[in-house]
Each structure stands twice: as C-alpha cells, then as structure tokens.
Design an enzyme around this catalytic site. Structure first.
Site, PDB file in Angstrom:
ATOM      1  N   HIS A 128       9.365  -3.576   3.432  1.00 32.68           N
ATOM      2  CA  HIS A 128       8.992  -3.819   2.030  1.00 32.68           C
ATOM      3  C   HIS A 128      10.232  -4.149   1.200  1.00 32.68           C
ATOM      4  CE1 HIS A 128       5.689  -0.969   3.304  1.00 32.68           C
ATOM      5  NE2 HIS A 128       5.001  -1.998   2.845  1.00 32.68           N
TER       6      HIS A 128
ATOM      7  N   MET B  98       0.849  -1.200   0.000  1.00 31.89           N
ATOM      8  CA  MET B  98       0.000   0.000   0.000  1.00 31.89           C
ATOM      9  C   MET B  98       0.885   1.251   0.000  1.00 31.89           C
ATOM     10  SD  MET B  98      -3.467  -0.902   1.962  1.00 31.89           S
ATOM     11  CE  MET B  98      -2.982  -0.549   3.616  1.00 31.89           C
ATOM     12  N   GLY B  99       2.141   1.088  -0.400  1.00 29.45           N
ATOM     13  CA  GLY B  99       3.032   2.250  -0.483  1.00 29.45           C
ATOM     14  C   GLY B  99       3.612   2.618   0.875  1.00 29.45           C
ATOM     15  N   ALA B 100       4.136   3.868   0.965  1.00 33.76           N
ATOM     16  CA  ALA B 100       4.883   4.306   2.159  1.00 33.76           C
ATOM     17  C   ALA B 100       5.937   3.243   2.492  1.00 33.76           C
ATOM     18  CB  ALA B 100       3.957   4.584   3.340  1.00 33.76           C
ATOM     19  N   LEU B 101       6.732   2.916   1.491  1.00 28.60           N
ATOM     20  CA  LEU B 101       7.645   1.768   1.581  1.00 28.60           C
ATOM     21  C   LEU B 101       8.758   2.012   2.597  1.00 28.60           C
ATOM     22  CD1 LEU B 101       7.997   0.926  -2.234  1.00 28.60           C
ATOM     23  CD2 LEU B 101       6.300   0.091  -0.597  1.00 28.60           C
TER      24      LEU B 101
ATOM     25  N   SER C 175       6.713  -0.423  10.306  1.00 32.73           N
ATOM     26  CA  SER C 175       5.333  -0.348   9.826  1.00 32.73           C
ATOM     27  C   SER C 175       5.151   1.026   9.192  1.00 32.73           C
ATOM     28  CB  SER C 175       4.370  -0.492  11.011  1.00 32.73           C
ATOM     29  OG  SER C 175       3.097   0.017  10.665  1.00 32.73           O
ATOM     30  N   SER C 176       4.350   1.081   8.136  1.00 31.06           N
ATOM     31  CA  SER C 176       4.098   2.397   7.510  1.00 31.06           C
ATOM     32  C   SER C 176       3.421   3.326   8.503  1.00 31.06           C
ATOM     33  CB  SER C 176       3.208   2.226   6.275  1.00 31.06           C
ATOM     34  OG  SER C 176       3.823   1.345   5.372  1.00 31.06           O
TER      35      SER C 176
ATOM     36  N   GLU D 299      12.013  -0.413   5.068  1.00 32.17           N
ATOM     37  CA  GLU D 299      12.945  -1.556   4.966  1.00 32.17           C
ATOM     38  C   GLU D 299      12.225  -2.905   4.945  1.00 32.17           C
ATOM     39  OE1 GLU D 299      16.153  -1.817   4.382  1.00 32.17           O
ATOM     40  OE2 GLU D 299      16.444   0.344   4.267  1.00 32.17           O
TER      41      GLU D 299
ATOM     42  N   LYS E 163       4.964 -10.125   9.722  1.00 31.79           N
ATOM     43  CA  LYS E 163       4.422  -9.217  10.737  1.00 31.79           C
ATOM     44  C   LYS E 163       2.897  -9.208  10.701  1.00 31.79           C
ATOM     45  CE  LYS E 163       4.270  -4.398  11.885  1.00 31.79           C
ATOM     46  NZ  LYS E 163       3.079  -4.173  11.063  1.00 31.79           N
TER      47      LYS E 163
HETATM   48  O1  PAF Z   1      -0.224  -5.689   3.767  1.00 37.11           O
HETATM   49  C1  PAF Z   1      -0.599  -4.802   2.971  1.00 37.11           C
HETATM   50  O2  PAF Z   1       0.102  -3.844   2.656  1.00 37.11           O
HETATM   51  C2  PAF Z   1      -2.004  -4.895   2.385  1.00 37.11           C
HETATM   52  O3  PAF Z   1      -2.891  -5.449   3.277  1.00 37.11           O
HETATM   53  C3  PAF Z   1      -2.049  -5.640   1.032  1.00 37.11           C
HETATM   54  C4  PAF Z   1      -1.637  -7.088   1.190  1.00 37.11           C
HETATM   55  C5  PAF Z   1      -1.125  -4.947   0.031  1.00 37.11           C
HETATM   56  C6  PAF Z   1      -3.469  -5.612   0.472  1.00 37.11           C
HETATM   57  O4  PAF Z   1      -3.935  -4.317   0.278  1.00 37.11           O
END
Ligand code: PAF
Length: 273
Positions: free
Chosen positions: A34, A27-30, A182-183, A32, A146
């Site tokens: 991600h 869902m973005g806001a990447l 976490s974002s 470490e 997580k």
């Molecule tokens: O974990 C997340 O970032 C979200 O729940 C996902 C898996 C991208 C689905 O929107």
C-alpha cells in the site's frame, strides 16, 4: 492529515480544492505494498486521498469479513508518515443503503479465476470502487498489479462506463524471499508461511522456462502445478494482458497467475511477462 468519515463531508471539502487528486482505495491493514501505491500517488499529484473501508459486499457469507485484519491506529500512522493529505474512513452505513443499485461484473471475465470460486466478489469490488471514485473524483487512482484480475475489471469498468479517471498500476512488493505482500499474510503460521513460498517459486519457475524459450502454456502450467503440490490450487493460468487465453507465451504481453489455499488462507500472486 485530515480524517473524514462521511461521503458528503469529503465531497464538500474536495469541491473547495482545485488540485490534482491521487486516490488510493484500500481495505486497511496497510503494508509496504500500500505504501508504494501512496508514494506513487504522492509523486504524481498535488493532493493524496486514501480510503480505508472493509467492503462487505465483496465477501461472501463463508468468507473472512469478521476476521479481516483491522489495524486502524497503525494505519493512520502509516498514512500520516507517508504524506497522505486526507484519510477517508467511512463505515458501512455511510457507503451502503438498504435497497441498493449495484454493478455487475462482466459475465466472462468476472466469473473466471478468482470469480469462479467467489462469484459475487467482483460485483462487490466494482460497486464499491465506483462509489469511492464518485465520492473522491480523483485525477488518478492507484491499484496494485498483484490483484491483476481486479485491476483488469476496474480498467474495463472505467473504459466501458466512459469514466475519466486515469488508472495507475503499481508493481507488486515482495518480501526478500519472494512472498508477495498481502494483508492476509498475517493469518499464516510459521510453517504455512514456508509453504506459501511455493507460490512465488512456481512463478519464478515459469519465468525461467520462458527465458529458456519454453513457451507452450500447457507445458509451463504442468510444471507449475507439480511444483505447487500438495497445496489446494484454485488456478494456475497463463493469459495475455487482456485476460484472454493463449497457447504460447508472448513475452511482453503475457501474465502468469496463481491462486492457492495455504492452511485456511487464500493467497494469489502473478508475474507480468
Ligand atoms: O484491493 C482492495 O483492497 C479492495 O478490493 C478495494 C479495491 C479497496 C475495494 O474494496
């Protein structure tokens, strides 16, 4: 790196390519966390696809959809530096229509723990993950440990709906003081961030007790609950890897989970033992 924003264009493009595909839905806001998913995907596949889509159906009306952190420019850079081949960046209209078919989380596992206080959350997660998997059709898909309940429910969906994608679960990345990335951590004030360390401390406390052969779930939970005071606690739970209730911890087959509110922010974390 190619940036594609519509499902049709992405499907068309991927059809022309005969390579193993590693897919990281986000869902973005990447951060470490991600990046470690992307690195795993990069190691194990010929082509890496990352999606950035803040999925509205997994937020309820009173949740932080509008406030959810957006860092599109920084995210694109991170993807580029991390060796992503295709960034899928759809908007809500590309993913959802008006009279939608949607998935229903399983009645037991989908409505406990996080699902108890966010009853529509996992319906939204499963629906969007199914859509994204159908668009990308990856060889492997990567999720963080997580979000253990999310990982468990997606694994169940893949198994029960006879899907052929392989799920790869990747370890949680932590700050040096233990806070899980976490974002949502960016919502925390300095004091709240300090308070949030109670979460990993409670998990480490559980691990210490278990190392000392204290295995009774109720005994461990009580000490964890005490250590988390005065935070608002959504749950402290110890389950087996299939998310079933256990009375005694079995090392190698158990999972300790916590979700609390710090200030206005819900934070969850867990350790796999
Ligand atoms: O974990 C997340 O970032 C979200 O729940 C996902 C898996 C991208 C689905 O929107």
């Amino acid at each position: 790196m190619k940036i594609i924003s519509t499902p049709l264009e992405l499907k068309r493009y991927l059809k022309t390519i005969n390579k193993t595909i590693g897919f990281v839905p986000t869902m973005g806001a990447l951060h470490e966390g991600h990046i470690s998913l992307i690195k795993e995907a990069r190691k194990q596949n010929e082509l890496v696809v990352v999606s950035i889509f803040v999925n509205p159906t997994q937020f309820s009306k009173d949740e932080d959809l509008d406030k959810y952190p957006k860092k599109d420019g920084a995210d694109k850079k991170i993807c580029e530096i991390s060796g992503v081949d295709i960034l899928f960046f759809p908007n809500a209209k590309d993913i959802y229509g008006s009279d939608e078919v949607s998935l229903m989380a399983p009645k037991v596992r989908g409505f406990v723990l996080e699902g108890l206080t966010r009853p529509s959350h996992f319906n939204g997660v499963l629906t969007v993950v199914m859509k994204l998997l159908n668009i990308v059709n990856p060889t492997k898909v990567y999720f963080g440990k997580k979000d253990a309940q999310q990982l468990n429910l997606i694994s169940l969906m893949v198994k029960q709906l006879f899907m052929s994608v392989e799920i790869v679960a990747v370890d949680t990345v932590r700050e040096s003081d233990g806070l899980a990335l976490s974002s949502r951590n960016i919502y925390l004030s300095k004091d709240e961030r300090k308070e949030a360390l109670k979460i990993s401390s409670a998990l480490y406390l559980a691990r210490n007790l278990i190392t000392r052969n204290i295995l009774e779930v109720e005994v461990i939970k009580e000490q964890m609950l005490n250590s988390l005071q005065p935070l608002e606690i959504f749950y402290v739970e110890i389950l087996n890897h299939d998310f079933e209730i256990i009375k005694k911890v079995e090392v190698g087959r158990s999972l300790v989970l916590v979700e609390v509110r710090v200030g206005e922010t819900r934070l969850l974390d867990n350790i796999w033992l």
